[in-house]
Design an enzyme around this catalytic site. Structure first.
Site, PDB file in Angstrom:
ATOM      1  NE  ARG A  71      -1.240   3.522  11.209  1.00 56.78           N
ATOM      2  CZ  ARG A  71      -0.388   4.353  10.739  1.00 56.78           C
ATOM      3  NH1 ARG A  71      -0.650   5.909  10.638  1.00 56.78           N
ATOM      4  NH2 ARG A  71       0.799   4.214  10.288  1.00 56.78           N
ATOM      5  CD  GLN A  93      12.820  -5.157  11.735  1.00 60.01           C
ATOM      6  OE1 GLN A  93      11.809  -5.014  10.928  1.00 60.01           O
ATOM      7  NE2 GLN A  93      13.215  -4.062  12.422  1.00 60.01           N
ATOM      8  CD  GLU A 122      10.498   9.970  12.850  1.00 58.92           C
ATOM      9  OE1 GLU A 122       9.568   9.525  12.609  1.00 58.92           O
ATOM     10  OE2 GLU A 122      11.497  10.344  12.003  1.00 58.92           O
ATOM     11  CE  LYS A 159     -13.973 -24.890 -22.132  1.00 61.05           C
ATOM     12  NZ  LYS A 159     -14.285 -26.431 -21.618  1.00 61.05           N
ATOM     13  CG  ASN A 216     -18.413 -28.477 -23.507  1.00 59.77           C
ATOM     14  OD1 ASN A 216     -19.539 -28.368 -23.119  1.00 59.77           O
ATOM     15  ND2 ASN A 216     -17.525 -27.763 -22.972  1.00 59.77           N
ATOM     16  CE1 TYR A 217     -17.683 -32.359 -17.240  1.00 64.90           C
ATOM     17  CE2 TYR A 217     -19.743 -31.488 -16.615  1.00 64.90           C
ATOM     18  CZ  TYR A 217     -18.398 -32.071 -16.120  1.00 64.90           C
ATOM     19  OH  TYR A 217     -18.119 -32.497 -15.007  1.00 64.90           O
TER      20      TYR A 217
HETATM   21  C1  UD1 Z   1       9.176   6.692   9.003  1.00 66.60           C
HETATM   22  C2  UD1 Z   1      10.363   7.705   9.319  1.00 66.60           C
HETATM   23  C3  UD1 Z   1       9.497   9.199   9.189  1.00 66.60           C
HETATM   24  C4  UD1 Z   1       9.282   9.188   7.566  1.00 66.60           C
HETATM   25  C5  UD1 Z   1       8.010   8.290   7.367  1.00 66.60           C
HETATM   26  C6  UD1 Z   1       7.627   8.281   6.109  1.00 66.60           C
HETATM   27  C7  UD1 Z   1      11.689   6.788  10.811  1.00 66.60           C
HETATM   28  C8  UD1 Z   1      12.003   6.507  12.465  1.00 66.60           C
HETATM   29  N1  UD1 Z   1      10.943   7.642  10.802  1.00 66.60           N
HETATM   30  O1  UD1 Z   1       8.176   7.052  10.128  1.00 66.60           O
HETATM   31  O2  UD1 Z   1      10.689  10.348   9.401  1.00 66.60           O
HETATM   32  O3  UD1 Z   1       8.658  10.678   7.792  1.00 66.60           O
HETATM   33  O4  UD1 Z   1       8.531   6.832   7.737  1.00 66.60           O
HETATM   34  O5  UD1 Z   1       6.629   7.512   5.747  1.00 66.60           O
HETATM   35  O6  UD1 Z   1      12.545   6.159  10.107  1.00 66.60           O
HETATM   36  N2  UD1 Z   1       9.659  -1.010   9.309  1.00 66.60           N
HETATM   37  C9  UD1 Z   1      10.163  -2.111   9.059  1.00 66.60           C
HETATM   38  N3  UD1 Z   1      10.795  -2.447  10.325  1.00 66.60           N
HETATM   39  C10 UD1 Z   1      10.822  -1.839  11.598  1.00 66.60           C
HETATM   40  C11 UD1 Z   1       9.936  -0.604  11.446  1.00 66.60           C
HETATM   41  C12 UD1 Z   1       9.401  -0.073  10.082  1.00 66.60           C
HETATM   42  O7  UD1 Z   1      10.223  -2.974   8.271  1.00 66.60           O
HETATM   43  O8  UD1 Z   1      10.998  -2.136  12.574  1.00 66.60           O
HETATM   44  C13 UD1 Z   1       9.073  -0.689   7.769  1.00 66.60           C
HETATM   45  C14 UD1 Z   1       7.756  -0.435   7.684  1.00 66.60           C
HETATM   46  O9  UD1 Z   1       7.286  -1.784   7.287  1.00 66.60           O
HETATM   47  C15 UD1 Z   1       7.254   0.548   6.703  1.00 66.60           C
HETATM   48  C16 UD1 Z   1       8.573   1.415   6.930  1.00 66.60           C
HETATM   49  O10 UD1 Z   1       9.790   0.818   7.598  1.00 66.60           O
HETATM   50  O11 UD1 Z   1       7.539   0.154   5.462  1.00 66.60           O
HETATM   51  C17 UD1 Z   1       8.474   2.655   7.749  1.00 66.60           C
HETATM   52  O12 UD1 Z   1       7.814   2.462   9.193  1.00 66.60           O
HETATM   53  P1  UD1 Z   1       6.801   3.315   9.582  1.00 66.60           P
HETATM   54  O13 UD1 Z   1       6.625   2.483  11.110  1.00 66.60           O
HETATM   55  O14 UD1 Z   1       5.675   3.456   8.869  1.00 66.60           O
HETATM   56  O15 UD1 Z   1       7.388   4.506  10.003  1.00 66.60           O
HETATM   57  P2  UD1 Z   1       7.046   5.908  10.201  1.00 66.60           P
HETATM   58  O16 UD1 Z   1       6.697   5.989  11.797  1.00 66.60           O
HETATM   59  O17 UD1 Z   1       5.871   5.983   9.457  1.00 66.60           O
HETATM   60 CA    CA Z   2       4.590   5.003   7.693  1.00 61.85          CA
END
Ligand code: UD1
Ligand code: CA
Length: 460
Positions: free
Chosen positions: A17, A75, A156, A352, A387-388
């Site tokens: 987004r 990851q 969730e 400068k 200067n140049y």
């Molecule tokens: C997650 C939480 C939700 C919480 C919200 C807060 C879970 C399942 N849900 O949802 O309960 O209210 O955050 O903002 O945990 N990320 C990874 N690898 C992945 C997926 C995510 O590194 O495979 C990282 C993202 O980069 C981000 C963070 O984890 O920094 C949260 O991921 P995001 O997909 O935004 O989770 P939400 O669906 O918002």
């Molecule tokens: Ca999030």
């Protein structure tokens, strides 16, 4: 002992987004990538070992964080927040506490994390989730409590029932875990849910069901857990952080005429009784003394300004300005200058890589590049330090009490000795001797009656 000595920061997500080439966590808030704020705050909050889980744009993220003294877990596929933490499993300690945070919550504070970890330490559970009350909880995981108020699970939004969706207490995405529980439970997560992801949040239900218990700690400051998913939220996070910074300075004795219009990075120091006018931008390692007046639309980066300095509508970079000096309007101090005390740098003056002695003046329209100017000098209007030569740069030296007349050129390398005078309009290519007048002009000529003879008299 459960003090959180380790932190796992999740930063592998795509951040779709943001609609950006740049990984989300590298987008800057107040001049610094979001994830760097999280790292700095959790370190100040007590974590010594910090693991950042990278995935999308991992090369860019690791490169941007190479000075931060953190470890990286990769990851390769984003299979959920639980899966992300699994990638860090090899770095987790056998016991003690572990923070799990997200890289896209730049407003988190060390104080809040300390309080949170202290709560976890006292609680009987194997994990504590940081929660907040939200008027509009859309998109967040909901905190589901039993009738006695104890934590049951996190659901969730996409998996929630109507009734669960009505809950306004949400999961911030920040946790404290007992390391042993976390290590042992991660492999037990499944992806049997609406998004077919491994949810870190499922560990809450697991801890409760197994009887080991989980706790929730609600922050009174929902701003501090705000996640950034798009550029509207990025700007909002910037506004909150900007406000925190200007308020810190105002409480420390700095006057801000219009605090909402100034941009001051967290790294900047400002002395008491300094007055900041609207539209001022102060960046990087800038230190401003006390009793200064920084007027409208001035931008200062990585510079040190003394006490009682007045600056009007100017741009200053990597420069030291001595006390009581005045600068501007419309001066441009490019990198590498040391300006003395009680100097005057007026309108449309550019510096400068130069030094300028105490009480020297360049009041208007001059370029001083690669120059070393002594004390008590006067640099006239329109003086250019040449200067140049198109390929090489050379320095010019001007001794103490010298006077460089208006519209003169000093063609470097050249020097003006102490008390030397350069007549207006001269092009100086040879040394100006101490106490001498250097005059370099073509002899004047006047062709009497020339206008009439040529029939050029105007207005007839
Ligand atoms: C997650 C939480 C939700 C919480 C919200 C807060 C879970 C399942 N849900 O949802 O309960 O209210 O955050 O903002 O945990 N990320 C990874 N690898 C992945 C997926 C995510 O590194 O495979 C990282 C993202 O980069 C981000 C963070 O984890 O920094 C949260 O991921 P995001 O997909 O935004 O989770 P939400 O669906 O918002
Ligand atoms: Ca999030």
């Amino acid at each position: 002992m459960k003090g959180c000595n380790t932190a796992v920061i999740l930063a592998a997500g795509a951040g779709t987004r943001m609609k950006s080439e740049k990984p989300k966590v590298l987008h800057e808030v107040m001049g610094r990538p979001m994830v760097s704020h999280v790292i700095a705050q959790v370190r100040a909050g007590g974590a010594e070992n910090i693991i950042v889980v990278v995935g999308h744009g991992s090369e860019k993220v690791t490169a941007a964080l190479k000075e931060e003294n953190v470890q990286f877990a990769v990851q390769t596929e984003q299979l959920g927040t639980g899966h992300a933490v699994m990638q860090a499993a090899e770095f987790l300690p056998e016991d003690g506490g572990v923070f799990v945070l997200c890289g896209d919550t730049p407003l988190v504070t060390a104080d809040m994390l300390k309080e949170f970890a202290a709560y976890h330490e006292k609680s009987a559970g194997v994990l504590t989730v940081l929660t907040a009350g939200m008027d509009d909880p859309t998109g967040y995981g909901r905190i589901i409590r039993a009738e006695d108020g104890s934590l049951l699970k996190i659901v969730e939004q996409k998996d929630a029932t109507e009734e669960e969706r009505a809950v306004k207490e949400i999961n911030s995405g920040m946790f404290c875990f007992d390391a042993a529980f976390l290590k042992e439970s991660l492999p037990k997560l499944s992806n049997d849910n609406a998004q077919q992801e491994y949810y870190i949040t499922d560990l809450v239900g697991m801890a409760v069901e197994s009887g080991r218990g989980a706790a929730a700690w609600q922050t009174a400051d929902p701003d501090a857990i705000m996640g950034v998913n798009n550029r509207v939220q990025l700007a909002k996070a910037g506004a909150v952080m900007r406000r925190r910074i200007v308020e810190k300075h105002m409480m420390a004795g700095v006057t801000m005429i219009d605090p909402d219009s100034v941009y001051i990075e967290d790294s900047v120091e400002i002395g008491p009784d300094t007055e900041i006018w609207p539209g001022v931008v102060l960046r990087g390692n800038t230190v401003i003394g006390s009793g200064c007046v920084i007027r409208k639309d001035t931008e200062i980066t990585d510079s040190t300004i003394g006490d009682r300095v007045e600056i009007q509508r100017s741009v200053i970079k990597e420069t030291k300005v001595g006390s009581m000096t005045t600068v501007g309007p419309f001066a441009y101090l490019r990198p590498g200058n040391v300006i003395g005390e009680d100097c005057r740098i007026g309108d449309f003056v550019e510096f400068k890589n130069s030094t300028f002695g105490d009480r020297s003046k360049a009041s208007h329209l001059a370029y001083i590049g690669d120059g070393d100017v002594g004390t008590d000098c006067n640099i006239g209007c329109g003086v250019v330090f040449v200067n140049y030569d198109g390929k090489h740069k050379f320095r010019s030296t001007v001794g103490d009490r010298a006077f460089i007349g208006s519209n003169s050129n000093l063609v470097a390398p050249v020097s003006v000795q102490d008390d030397g005078y350069v007549a207006a309009g001269s092009t100086v290519t040879k040394e100006v001797h101490a106490g001498a007048l250097y005059l370099e002009r073509a002899e004047e000529k006047q062709l009497e009656g020339w206008v009439e003879r040529k029939g050029l008299k105007r207005g007839e």
